[in-house]
Structure formats: C-alpha cells, structure tokens
Design an enzyme around this catalytic site. Structure first.
Site, short mmCIF file in Angstrom:
data_model
loop_
_atom_site.label_atom_id
_atom_site.label_comp_id
_atom_site.label_asym_id
_atom_site.label_seq_id
_atom_site.Cartn_x
_atom_site.Cartn_y
_atom_site.Cartn_z
N GLU A 120 0.84 -1.27 0.10
CA GLU A 120 -0.03 0.06 -0.04
C GLU A 120 0.97 1.19 0.14
O GLU A 120 1.79 1.42 0.59
CB GLU A 120 -0.93 -0.15 1.19
CG GLU A 120 -1.94 1.22 1.20
CD GLU A 120 -2.63 1.05 2.56
OE1 GLU A 120 -3.86 1.81 2.80
OE2 GLU A 120 -2.34 0.48 3.68
N LYS A 197 -9.58 2.57 -2.24
CA LYS A 197 -10.08 2.03 -0.99
C LYS A 197 -11.31 2.04 -0.61
O LYS A 197 -11.61 3.09 -0.20
CB LYS A 197 -8.94 2.41 -0.11
CG LYS A 197 -8.81 1.76 1.19
CD LYS A 197 -7.59 2.32 2.01
CE LYS A 197 -7.20 1.92 3.33
NZ LYS A 197 -6.04 2.22 4.00
N CYS A 234 -5.75 -2.93 2.03
CA CYS A 234 -5.49 -2.63 3.72
C CYS A 234 -6.62 -3.02 4.49
O CYS A 234 -7.00 -4.19 4.65
CB CYS A 234 -4.84 -1.22 3.88
SG CYS A 234 -3.86 -1.40 5.50
#
Length: 386
Positions: A120, A197, A234
C-alpha cells in the site's frame, strides 16, 4: 513489538524443531502435506542478493483434470521499507523507492512472474499518521497518467507482466481530490483500470480520513491474460463483505496491499486473508511493508499514548493463501522481500466443487437481512424469554 525481535517464524521453527516434528508442525500451521518450495532461477537470487532483499518461492498445485490443462500463474508480492529519511526532498524520496522496487520487479521477471503487486502507498512514507497535509500531499499523482504509472508501464511491457501498484491518487478531473488507489497495468503496458480503497481506518496512528475518504469504485475485477484479479486495499481485509463482493464478481486472485504495524494487527494478519481465501474460493495475497518511519514533527493519536515521531514497526510477513485453506510461509518481519508463488488457478473451481460454499450460500436471505439492518427502524432479531 517486544525487546526480542523475531525476524521470521519459520526460521525459528527450523532452528529449534527436529525434522519430523517440524514437518508435522508445518502441516498443521500451513495446511500442506508436501514441501511446497519453488526453485527459483539463479539470476533472480543473484539480483536479490546484490540489492539486499529476501526472495522466496513456493507453489500450490491442483488436481490433474481431463478436460482442462493446468492454469499456472506466477505471482510476485513485494514488501519494502522506505529508501531515504522522511526529511529528504520529496522527489528524492520517491526516486529512492523507485530504484529499490525496480530491482525487485526485475528479480520477479527473472523468476518468471506473470503478475506483481506492491504494498500500500508504496511510493512514499506512510505519513497519514501525522495528519499534516504538507509536504505529504505532494506524493499524490494521477492514476493513469502519473509518473509512477508511466514508469511501471514500461516495465510491464518489457517483462510481459501485469503490475498492480498502490498510490496516493490525485483526481485532477474532480477538484484535485485525493484517494488511496490501486492501479492495474496490463502486460501490454496499457493502463487497465483502478480501484479505490473501500474502508478507511480511524484507529490509533491511522488517521487516514484526513487525506481521503471511502472509495467510489465498487468491487471491480480485472480480467488479465493471467487470470481475474482484484485488490482489497489494507483495512478492507477486516470486512468479510468486502472480500465476498470481489468473489461474487469472479475474482481468482485478490491482492491485499497493506501497511500495518505490530501490536495493533499482527494477531489478525495470518487469519483474515486466509479465511477470505477459504470463504470465497480464491487465492489471496496479503502484502505488508517493513521498517519504522520517523517524521520531523511529533504527532498524537487517539489512544492515550504520548506524542511521538516514529510510526511502526511495520511487520512485513507477506504470504499467499489458497482456496483450500493452505498457505505459504511468510516473508521476513523486518527485511525487504519478494515472495514468488506459482498458483494453479484450477484449484479455485475444484474447491468450489468440493465444498459447495457458493452452492449453499443464501444471498437472497443475506440481502433481505442486510436491507433491514440498514434501515433506521431496525430491530435486531433477538428472541427473549417472556
């Protein structure tokens, strides 16, 4: 972390356990009966040694079929520390990380990787802990036309490799807004698409909503020459529904580029992506950065700890999990590394046929229940004694 630094769980086991006992422990830990080590070309190992990073190789096999040939794909997962202090000029910091990771991509190509994924926000320090906009927002760049995508597109074409890389995106067409974004470059060197994300943490030092909010790209699956891939960035790994949606859209490999630190999430790390592989009948590739990053100014967190300048340590431990519940050993907890894993994508369908999870799931029931739970007048379905 404790005062004792455990660099690698597997090395610890190999150091202290007799061979037969070690074999049984690994069977229980990793769900594999046979040695899954993948022999890597000498050139890849040499590149790793010359550039100071770890390289390991493993494989997952599938049952031979009569009508389908094996669908073998080699995946490379890169974990790395930053290259220069966070006080260095932004351009130099990015160039230093580029140089480091380009060598790792070269080794991945030498090892025969078809798809490579970074961690990330790989082009920068994980400065979101500071809540400072400057100079960290200068790392943001366009997903399709930014300098990092252009640089990696050349490598993707040269190496005939799909590259997935995670950046701080600046959306110039929508008011210069910023996102946490994964970019997919096809093996032709063309921009294939992006995913933003979906879930943003607000826990401890992870103050990411200061910079960007929840993504708006849904759950895209990218059909490449080497399989259907998706990216669960993540914090999204903590949400089973997020993993599920990538599976419903047909993913065969889901990457999880991450940046997460010891004491906060390490007990969860080896469980969540592996469980997602089982529940959704696809391969998962969780990737975590390494090292401790120090920033010029002290910052505080919402956990009562004193103001501090250091963020970390990030504990690495990148691995790959298969749909049958087996997994590879991890990379180091503290060293730059490249994990090369050969997958037979036929295993995805074989596991679906064996366990029947897709056949026995109850999507209409879940949809009805989730709709009720999302309404303001929702009442939990709890039965109490009268």
């Amino acid at each position: 972390m404790s005062a004792f630094e455990l660099k690698n769980l597997d090395e610890c086991l190999e150091k202290h356990l007799p061979a037969e006992e070690l074999k049984e422990v690994k069977r229980i830990l990793y769900g594999v009966e046979q040695d899954q080590t993948l022999e890597l070309p000498a050139s890849a190992s040499t590149t790793a040694k010359e550039n100071g990073f770890e390289i390991k190789g493993y494989r997952f096999s599938a049952r031979p079929e009569q009508l389908r040939k094996p669908r073998l794909v080699r995946v490379g997962a890169i974990q790395n520390s930053i290259a220069l202090p966070t006080t260095a000029p932004i351009g130099e910091q990015r160039e230093g990380i580029w140089k480091k990771v380009k060598a790792m991509i070269k080794a991945a190509a030498e090892a025969g990787c078809n798809i490579v994924c970074t961690q990330e926000a790989w082009t920068m320090p994980f400065a979101f802990c500071t809540r400072e906009k400057f100079p960290w927002c200068e790392f943001a760049e366009e997903a399709e036309k930014g300098p990092t995508t252009k640089m990696l597109a050349e490598l993707a074409k040269a190496y005939n490799m799909v590259i997935v890389h995670s950046i701080l995106e600046r959306d110039v067409e929508h008011g210069e807004t910023i996102w946490n974004t994964a970019v997919v470059i096809s093996n032709s060197g063309r921009y294939l698409g992006k995913h933003r994300k979906n879930h943003i943490p607000r826990v401890g030092d992870f103050n990411e909503s200061t910079y960007y909010m929840e993504g708006n790209t849904g759950h895209p699956v990218f059909e490449t020459e080497f399989g259907k891939i998706a990216i669960n960035i993540c914090y999204g790994r903590h949400h089973p529904q997020n993993w599920m949606m990538f599976g419903l859209n047909g993913a065969e490999i889901v990457f999880n580029p991450s940046a997460t630190i010891g004491r906060l999430s390490e007990p969860l790390w080896s469980i969540e992506a592996r469980n997602a592989a089982i529940a959704n009948s696809y391969f998962t590739v969780p990737i975590n950065r390494v090292g401790t990053e120090e920033f010029p100014n002290e910052y505080t967190s919402g956990d009562g700890q004193p103001a501090h300048k250091q963020f970390g340590p990030f504990y690495g431990s990148t691995y790959v999990a298969a749909p049958d519940g087996s997994r590879t050993p991890s990379l180091s907890r503290c060293q730059d590394g490249l994990l090369v894993t050969e997958l037979d994508l036929n295993l995805c369908r074989q596991v679906k046929d064996f366990w029947g999870f897709r056949q026995t799931q109850r999507l209409p029931l879940y949809a009805e229940s989730l709709q009720k739970a999302s309404e303001l007048d929702f009442k939990p379905q709890i039965v109490r004694e009268q």
